[in-house]
Design a protein around this motif. Structure first.
Motif, PDB file in Angstrom:
ATOM      1  N   THR A 162       0.996  -1.106  -0.258  1.00  0.00           N
ATOM      2  CA  THR A 162      -0.041   0.089   0.063  1.00  0.00           C
ATOM      3  C   THR A 162       0.950   1.269   0.226  1.00  0.00           C
ATOM      4  O   THR A 162       2.100   1.029   0.632  1.00  0.00           O
ATOM      5  N   ALA A 163       0.339   2.328  -0.620  1.00  0.00           N
ATOM      6  CA  ALA A 163       1.079   3.606  -0.592  1.00  0.00           C
ATOM      7  C   ALA A 163       1.260   4.117   0.896  1.00  0.00           C
ATOM      8  O   ALA A 163       2.383   4.712   1.021  1.00  0.00           O
ATOM      9  N   VAL A 164       0.329   4.162   1.835  1.00  0.00           N
ATOM     10  CA  VAL A 164       0.615   4.404   3.109  1.00  0.00           C
ATOM     11  C   VAL A 164       1.436   3.752   3.942  1.00  0.00           C
ATOM     12  O   VAL A 164       2.112   4.315   4.612  1.00  0.00           O
TER      13      VAL A 164
ATOM     14  N   TRP B  27       6.275  11.001  -1.522  1.00  0.00           N
ATOM     15  CA  TRP B  27       5.159  10.427  -1.719  1.00  0.00           C
ATOM     16  C   TRP B  27       5.386   9.175  -2.023  1.00  0.00           C
ATOM     17  O   TRP B  27       6.530   8.716  -2.522  1.00  0.00           O
TER      18      TRP B  27
ATOM     19  N   GLU C  49       3.521   5.099  -4.385  1.00  0.00           N
ATOM     20  CA  GLU C  49       2.502   4.656  -4.866  1.00  0.00           C
ATOM     21  C   GLU C  49       2.184   3.158  -4.655  1.00  0.00           C
ATOM     22  O   GLU C  49       3.093   2.414  -4.211  1.00  0.00           O
TER      23      GLU C  49
ATOM     24  N   CYS D 119      -2.914   3.590  -6.273  1.00  0.00           N
ATOM     25  CA  CYS D 119      -3.165   4.485  -5.235  1.00  0.00           C
ATOM     26  C   CYS D 119      -1.803   5.337  -4.978  1.00  0.00           C
ATOM     27  O   CYS D 119      -0.818   4.937  -5.325  1.00  0.00           O
TER      28      CYS D 119
ATOM     29  N   GLY E 224       0.154   8.064  -2.130  1.00  0.00           N
ATOM     30  CA  GLY E 224       0.035   8.325  -0.537  1.00  0.00           C
ATOM     31  C   GLY E 224       1.060   9.487  -0.202  1.00  0.00           C
ATOM     32  O   GLY E 224       2.157   9.488  -0.805  1.00  0.00           O
TER      33      GLY E 224
ATOM     34  N   SER F  60      -3.823   8.868   1.322  1.00  0.00           N
ATOM     35  CA  SER F  60      -3.814   8.283   0.202  1.00  0.00           C
ATOM     36  C   SER F  60      -5.012   8.462  -0.611  1.00  0.00           C
ATOM     37  O   SER F  60      -6.238   8.755   0.056  1.00  0.00           O
TER      38      SER F  60
ATOM     39  N   SER G 274      -7.266   6.577  -3.446  1.00  0.00           N
ATOM     40  CA  SER G 274      -7.383   5.162  -4.446  1.00  0.00           C
ATOM     41  C   SER G 274      -8.376   5.471  -5.364  1.00  0.00           C
ATOM     42  O   SER G 274      -9.379   5.975  -5.291  1.00  0.00           O
TER      43      SER G 274
END
Length: 266
Positions: A132-134, A182, A184, A195, A197, A212, A214
């Protein structure tokens, strides 16, 4: 709730109210001393109670750390809420707020998309830290030793062909996120979803949370999602300022794609 868990929580409550000896705890809880001792040993092993030289029990450091984390999380949610909803309204896409604690990334707020195709994610559920980006953004805010510890212990479940599959890859992705401001998830968790983030910084200059956006492929292309980066950065900058951050967050846009050269004929 299991009986053991219930009794352990009762003991923790008693300790917090000053009941500090094994005999007194057993009497107050109405449980045999052997059982109380076993539960106290478990609580002590996890830092929820401590025992002094006189064998008196006290509330442990883990309780205070948990309380501090909960307070920080609530502060971030309150500060972020108006901006998250404005970001969701302006983009029409799913917006998440996530926080890191002890090797786990958890969604702590969410703004639903206006699109009929929605993400299966819920507030309070953990996010895949490697997909996940986060997750990448929050890992990018850790010091090197913590980052390596978390990366070494991560479960590298392969969700798609693009999913990160090793500690080395995850460390590199986290460092890249910290450098450019950032991260992705380019079809890494779901083949139909992209996504981006970005970090939220607290007053102490450390990463406090991540936001983020999405978007399903059928709504926007990967390039179209990357075009939302300035709006995302503006949102996280606003939230960081609300938390007292006075620095300048890194933000490096991806290089623009070069247009294909046209051949001249004549």
């Amino acid at each position: 709730m299991s009986q053991s868990l219930s009794r352990a929580l009762d003991l923790l409550d008693l300790v917090s109210h000053g009941v500090d000896s094994l005999d007194a705890l057993a009497s107050a809880a109405g449980v045999h001393k052997t059982t109380v001792l076993r539960l106290l040993q478990t609580l002590e092993a996890h830092g929820f109670v401590s025992r002094d030289a006189a064998y008196r029990y006290h509330v442990g450091s883990a309780v205070f750390a948990l309380a501090e984390t909960a307070r920080d999380t609530q502060d971030v949610r309150r500060a972020a809420a108006p901006t998250l909803r404005a970001l969701g309204a302006s983009t029409g896409q799913t917006v998440h707020l996530a926080a890191y604690d002890g090797g786990t990334v958890t969604y702590i707020d969410k703004v639903e998309s206006r699109q009929p195709l929605r993400m299966y994610s819920r507030i309070g559920l953990p996010a895949a830290i490697h997909a996940t980006a986060v997750g990448k953004v929050l890992l990018g805010g850790l010091d090197e030793s913590e980052l390596r510890r978390v990366a070494a212990g991560a479960d590298y479940e392969r969700f798609t062909a693009r999913t990160i599959g090793s500690a080395e890859e995850l460390i590199a992705a986290a460092n890249l996120a910290a450098e450019r401001g950032w991260a992705e998830d380019h079809e890494e968790h779901e083949t139909f979803m992209n996504c981006i983030g970005a970090p939220i910084f607290g007053a102490d200059g450390r990463v406090a949370a991540a936001v983020s956006i999405s978007v399903p492929n059928v709504v926007l292309s990967h390039k179209g999602v990357l075009a939302l980066l300035p709006a995302l950065h503006e949102a996280t900058t606003t939230i960081s300022a609300e938390l007292g951050y006075t620095g300048r967050a890194p933000f490096i846009l991806p290089p623009a794609e070069k247009a294909p050269r046209k051949e001249l004929h004549g």
